[in-house]
Design a protein around this motif. Structure first.
Motif, PDB file in Angstrom:
ATOM      1  N   HIS A 256     -63.650 123.555  -7.618  1.00  0.00           N
ATOM      2  CA  HIS A 256     -64.637 122.758  -7.019  1.00  0.00           C
ATOM      3  C   HIS A 256     -65.933 122.745  -7.878  1.00  0.00           C
ATOM      4  N   TYR A 257     -65.915 121.523  -8.730  1.00  0.00           N
ATOM      5  CA  TYR A 257     -67.007 121.366  -9.622  1.00  0.00           C
ATOM      6  C   TYR A 257     -66.905 122.654 -10.670  1.00  0.00           C
ATOM      7  N   SER A 258     -68.008 123.823 -10.786  1.00  0.00           N
ATOM      8  CA  SER A 258     -67.452 124.508 -11.849  1.00  0.00           C
ATOM      9  C   SER A 258     -67.061 125.895 -11.292  1.00  0.00           C
ATOM     10  N   GLU A 259     -66.759 125.846  -9.994  1.00  0.00           N
ATOM     11  CA  GLU A 259     -66.172 126.993  -9.408  1.00  0.00           C
ATOM     12  C   GLU A 259     -64.675 127.022  -9.360  1.00  0.00           C
ATOM     13  N   VAL A 260     -64.023 128.388  -9.656  1.00  0.00           N
ATOM     14  CA  VAL A 260     -62.600 128.284  -9.715  1.00  0.00           C
ATOM     15  C   VAL A 260     -61.923 129.406  -9.064  1.00  0.00           C
ATOM     16  N   VAL A 261     -61.093 129.146  -8.231  1.00  0.00           N
ATOM     17  CA  VAL A 261     -60.567 130.179  -7.456  1.00  0.00           C
ATOM     18  C   VAL A 261     -59.084 130.206  -7.463  1.00  0.00           C
ATOM     19  N   VAL A 262     -58.439 131.313  -7.925  1.00  0.00           N
ATOM     20  CA  VAL A 262     -57.145 131.525  -8.027  1.00  0.00           C
ATOM     21  C   VAL A 262     -56.587 132.302  -6.860  1.00  0.00           C
ATOM     22  N   GLY A 263     -55.554 131.985  -6.291  1.00  0.00           N
ATOM     23  CA  GLY A 263     -55.290 132.921  -5.006  1.00  0.00           C
ATOM     24  C   GLY A 263     -53.732 132.940  -4.730  1.00  0.00           C
ATOM     25  N   ILE A 264     -53.196 133.460  -3.874  1.00  0.00           N
ATOM     26  CA  ILE A 264     -52.058 133.461  -3.436  1.00  0.00           C
ATOM     27  C   ILE A 264     -51.914 133.082  -1.796  1.00  0.00           C
ATOM     28  N   ALA A 265     -51.068 132.092  -1.382  1.00  0.00           N
ATOM     29  CA  ALA A 265     -51.322 131.637  -0.038  1.00  0.00           C
ATOM     30  C   ALA A 265     -50.422 132.758   0.795  1.00  0.00           C
ATOM     31  N   LEU A 266     -50.987 132.860   1.834  1.00  0.00           N
ATOM     32  CA  LEU A 266     -50.253 133.928   2.906  1.00  0.00           C
ATOM     33  C   LEU A 266     -49.852 133.237   4.132  1.00  0.00           C
ATOM     34  N   THR A 267     -50.000 131.845   4.300  1.00  0.00           N
ATOM     35  CA  THR A 267     -49.426 131.165   5.320  1.00  0.00           C
ATOM     36  C   THR A 267     -48.691 129.937   5.010  1.00  0.00           C
ATOM     37  N   GLU A 268     -47.669 129.600   5.480  1.00  0.00           N
ATOM     38  CA  GLU A 268     -46.886 128.505   5.012  1.00  0.00           C
ATOM     39  C   GLU A 268     -46.965 127.214   5.966  1.00  0.00           C
ATOM     40  N   GLU A 269     -47.524 127.511   7.209  1.00  0.00           N
ATOM     41  CA  GLU A 269     -47.744 126.298   8.052  1.00  0.00           C
ATOM     42  C   GLU A 269     -49.271 126.777   8.669  1.00  0.00           C
ATOM     43  N   SER A 270     -49.975 125.650   8.786  1.00  0.00           N
ATOM     44  CA  SER A 270     -51.310 125.783   9.417  1.00  0.00           C
ATOM     45  C   SER A 270     -51.188 126.456  10.743  1.00  0.00           C
ATOM     46  N   LEU A 271     -52.275 127.520  11.006  1.00  0.00           N
ATOM     47  CA  LEU A 271     -52.176 128.189  12.145  1.00  0.00           C
ATOM     48  C   LEU A 271     -52.721 127.539  13.307  1.00  0.00           C
ATOM     49  N   HIS A 272     -53.177 126.043  12.935  1.00  0.00           N
ATOM     50  CA  HIS A 272     -53.699 125.428  14.443  1.00  0.00           C
ATOM     51  C   HIS A 272     -52.543 124.767  15.028  1.00  0.00           C
ATOM     52  N   ARG A 273     -51.490 125.163  14.743  1.00  0.00           N
ATOM     53  CA  ARG A 273     -50.012 124.584  15.686  1.00  0.00           C
ATOM     54  C   ARG A 273     -49.556 126.173  16.348  1.00  0.00           C
ATOM     55  N   ARG A 274     -50.303 126.936  16.482  1.00  0.00           N
ATOM     56  CA  ARG A 274     -49.666 128.154  17.217  1.00  0.00           C
ATOM     57  C   ARG A 274     -49.416 128.298  18.620  1.00  0.00           C
ATOM     58  N   ASN A 275     -50.133 127.295  19.348  1.00  0.00           N
ATOM     59  CA  ASN A 275     -49.960 127.319  20.841  1.00  0.00           C
ATOM     60  C   ASN A 275     -49.540 125.805  21.579  1.00  0.00           C
ATOM     61  N   ILE A 276     -49.396 124.863  20.502  1.00  0.00           N
ATOM     62  CA  ILE A 276     -48.969 123.602  21.012  1.00  0.00           C
ATOM     63  C   ILE A 276     -47.534 123.285  20.862  1.00  0.00           C
ATOM     64  N   THR A 277     -46.634 122.970  21.683  1.00  0.00           N
ATOM     65  CA  THR A 277     -45.194 122.671  21.357  1.00  0.00           C
ATOM     66  C   THR A 277     -44.880 121.228  22.023  1.00  0.00           C
ATOM     67  N   HIS A 278     -45.832 120.716  23.020  1.00  0.00           N
ATOM     68  CA  HIS A 278     -45.452 119.132  23.204  1.00  0.00           C
ATOM     69  C   HIS A 278     -46.728 118.556  22.727  1.00  0.00           C
ATOM     70  N   PHE A 279     -46.418 117.617  21.748  1.00  0.00           N
ATOM     71  CA  PHE A 279     -47.366 116.888  21.175  1.00  0.00           C
ATOM     72  C   PHE A 279     -47.407 115.572  21.719  1.00  0.00           C
ATOM     73  N   GLY A 280     -48.448 114.883  21.687  1.00  0.00           N
ATOM     74  CA  GLY A 280     -48.762 113.678  22.262  1.00  0.00           C
ATOM     75  C   GLY A 280     -49.312 112.780  20.905  1.00  0.00           C
ATOM     76  N   PRO A 281     -49.567 111.489  21.233  1.00  0.00           N
ATOM     77  CA  PRO A 281     -50.039 110.624  20.005  1.00  0.00           C
ATOM     78  C   PRO A 281     -51.513 111.132  19.508  1.00  0.00           C
ATOM     79  N   THR A 282     -52.359 111.754  20.208  1.00  0.00           N
ATOM     80  CA  THR A 282     -53.422 112.254  19.923  1.00  0.00           C
ATOM     81  C   THR A 282     -53.795 113.568  20.093  1.00  0.00           C
ATOM     82  N   THR A 283     -53.163 114.734  19.501  1.00  0.00           N
ATOM     83  CA  THR A 283     -53.306 115.991  19.895  1.00  0.00           C
ATOM     84  C   THR A 283     -54.292 116.619  18.986  1.00  0.00           C
TER      85      THR A 283
END
Length: 489
Positions: A256-283
């Motif tokens: 990000h411009y002059s900022e550099v961050v090296v990391g290792i991912a701990l999640t493979e799927e976004s946690l925002h999908r944790r509670n919804i199983t039945h999705f609609g057109p605008t979830t």
């Protein structure tokens, strides 16, 4: 997998100092820096949740949508239960003012030399611990690159602009095609976390990829260039195998411009999908729903309604986090009501399987938004995702809908103490409607968020002390605004 087995699987490229450090790390808690991606605009909300639940002070990144905080590894499992974060990663090293070379060749040479100099051991140990916490969901179907189609209420990567190419994701191995990959850090749901016996992978060569996100207009290279050369150096150092879909380790290179961050991912799927199983057109994303609810600070015994509930993300998230408030979800569409009921039932069954018999304090109703079956002044808080006029409804209909629903919301909301938190991208129509409701609603502040690549506003309103039926706004409908071709664009 023990750290010695891990080192063995990495080849002989771990220097003696790192091997000694890895051995010393076993059996003790490490202190590491965790990075988290959050809905843009809700960074302060996420930082406050980290302070309350983890006891750590979070730092908001210059790059919007990210926070950083330090934890000891005994709190790693708790981090996965944060409600306001989408993806998690552990920091290998952070450079606040990285000096990029003027030429592309020199800049890429620096990235190649950087990889073997980084302190990988602690971050890799946290990655190993994180794997032991996750309940494996079987072989990935199509790798980590599958993403739901973004809808209203969902964040999506903003297309690359002249300033950079933040969503430009590439293979790490030199010589492979520059095929864009999925957005960083998608992984298993937090609800599936549990301790599991580690597998013996001593003879397995780990697979990896590098994901680069870049923002800035003064770089002489692209995200593809950076990830290719940095990934090649990582591969040479660890002797890992590059795999863009079925990878074991995802290395993140955030610039990000002059900022550099090296990391290792701990999640493979976004946690925002944790509670919804039945999705609609605008979830609506669960993380965004949590952020909206946090803005109104629900109290014990509060009655909270979502009059346009869609799939029920707001009442479901609220009934899990604020169990002593009562939530009512309603919609005029029978399919939306059915999806909400199914999502509520899913959470209740999940709780029962975990040994909890307490039902969620949420009820579901099919109703007309402009004629709510609620008593006057009976609701404490209203939180809802209003139609943007794109996938649902239309901009033309919003000119009639917004004033009518604001008036009906004012009727059922308690004068003086009632609050409303409303999300919409139709800023012009909403601003016009709220300006004509000065006797009933007062705008407190607005949070600007990225929803599906669109800039939307989360409007926090306070109910005035005026009794409904005594102001001009609730007896005389606002004059309908003229429509033009511009409004339809």
């Amino acid at each position: 997998m023990t750290m010695s087995a891990f080192s063995e699987s990495c080849g002989e490229n771990l220097c003696p100092e790192e091997e000694n450090t890895s051995s010393a790390n076993e059996g003790r808690d490490l202190t590491v820096t965790i990075g988290a991606t959050v809905p843009t605009g809700f960074e302060p909300t996420a930082a406050e949740e980290v302070r309350q639940k983890i006891g750590a002070d979070a730092r908001i990144s210059k790059d919007r949508g990210r926070i950083y905080f330090q934890i000891s590894t005994d709190k790693l499992a708790s981090v996965h239960h944060l409600k306001s974060v989408d993806n998690l990663f552990v920091i290998v090293q952070e450079f606040e003012n990285y000096e990029f070379k003027d030429s592309k060749e020199d800049a890429m040479s620096d990235f190649q030399q950087l990889a073997p100099q980084l302190p990988w051991s602690d971050a890799l140990e946290v990655w190993r611990m994180n794997n032991s916490l996750k309940k494996r969901r079987g072989r990935r179907r199509g790798g980590n690159s599958s993403k739901p189609k973004p809808g209203k209420g969902e964040d999506a990567p903003v297309p690359a602009t002249e300033e950079g190419d933040a969503a430009d994701l590439i293979p790490a191995e030199k010589g492979q095609s520059d095929t864009p990959q999925a957005e960083e850090g998608e992984g298993d749901q937090a609800g599936n976390l549990e301790k599991e016996a580690p597998e013996d992978e001593a003879n397995k060569t780990l697979k990896f990829r590098v994901t680069c996100n870049r923002a800035g207009d003064k770089h002489c290279f692209t995200s593809n260039d950076a990830a290719r050369d940095f990934g090649g150096a990582v591969q040479e150092f660890f002797q890992w195998k590059a795999d863009m879909t079925k990878f074991d380790v995802e290395v993140l290179l955030n610039i990000h411009y002059s900022e550099v961050v090296v990391g290792i991912a701990l999640t493979e799927e976004s946690l925002h999908r944790r509670n919804i199983t039945h999705f609609g057109p605008t979830t609506l994303r669960s993380t965004l729903a949590y952020g909206m609810l946090s803005l109104c600070n629900p109290q014990v015994s509060d009655v909270i309604i979502d009059p346009m509930c869609g799939t029920g993300a707001i009442p479901v998230e609220g009934s899990i986090e604020w169990q002593h408030s009562f939530f009512i979800a309603g919609d005029n569409n029978d399919m939306a009501v059915s999806r909400t009921v199914n999502n509520v039932n899913h959470i209740q069954k999940r709780n029962q399987d975990a040994g909890s018999s307490a039902p969620l304090s949420v009820d579901t109703v099919q109703w007309d938004l402009c004629h709510l079956p609620m008593r006057t002044s009976s609701v404490d808080i209203i939180v809802t995702d209003m139609p943007f006029g794109k996938r649902m409804g239309s901009r033309k209909k919003n000119w009639d809908l917004y004033p009518s629903c604001l008036r009906e919301m004012a009727r059922v909301c308690r004068p003086g103490t009632g609050k409303a938190v409303l999300l919409t991208q139709d800023k012009k129509c909403f601003s016009k409607a709220i300006s004509r409701m000065g006797g009933l609603w007062r705008r407190v502040h607005t949070v600007w968020v990225n929803v599906g690549g669109l800039v939307a506003g989360v409007y926090v309103l306070k109910r005035t002390g005026s009794v409904y039926g005594t102001t001009p706004e609730d007896v005389r409908p606002p004059q309908e605004a003229p429509n033009s071709g511009k409004d339809e664009q």
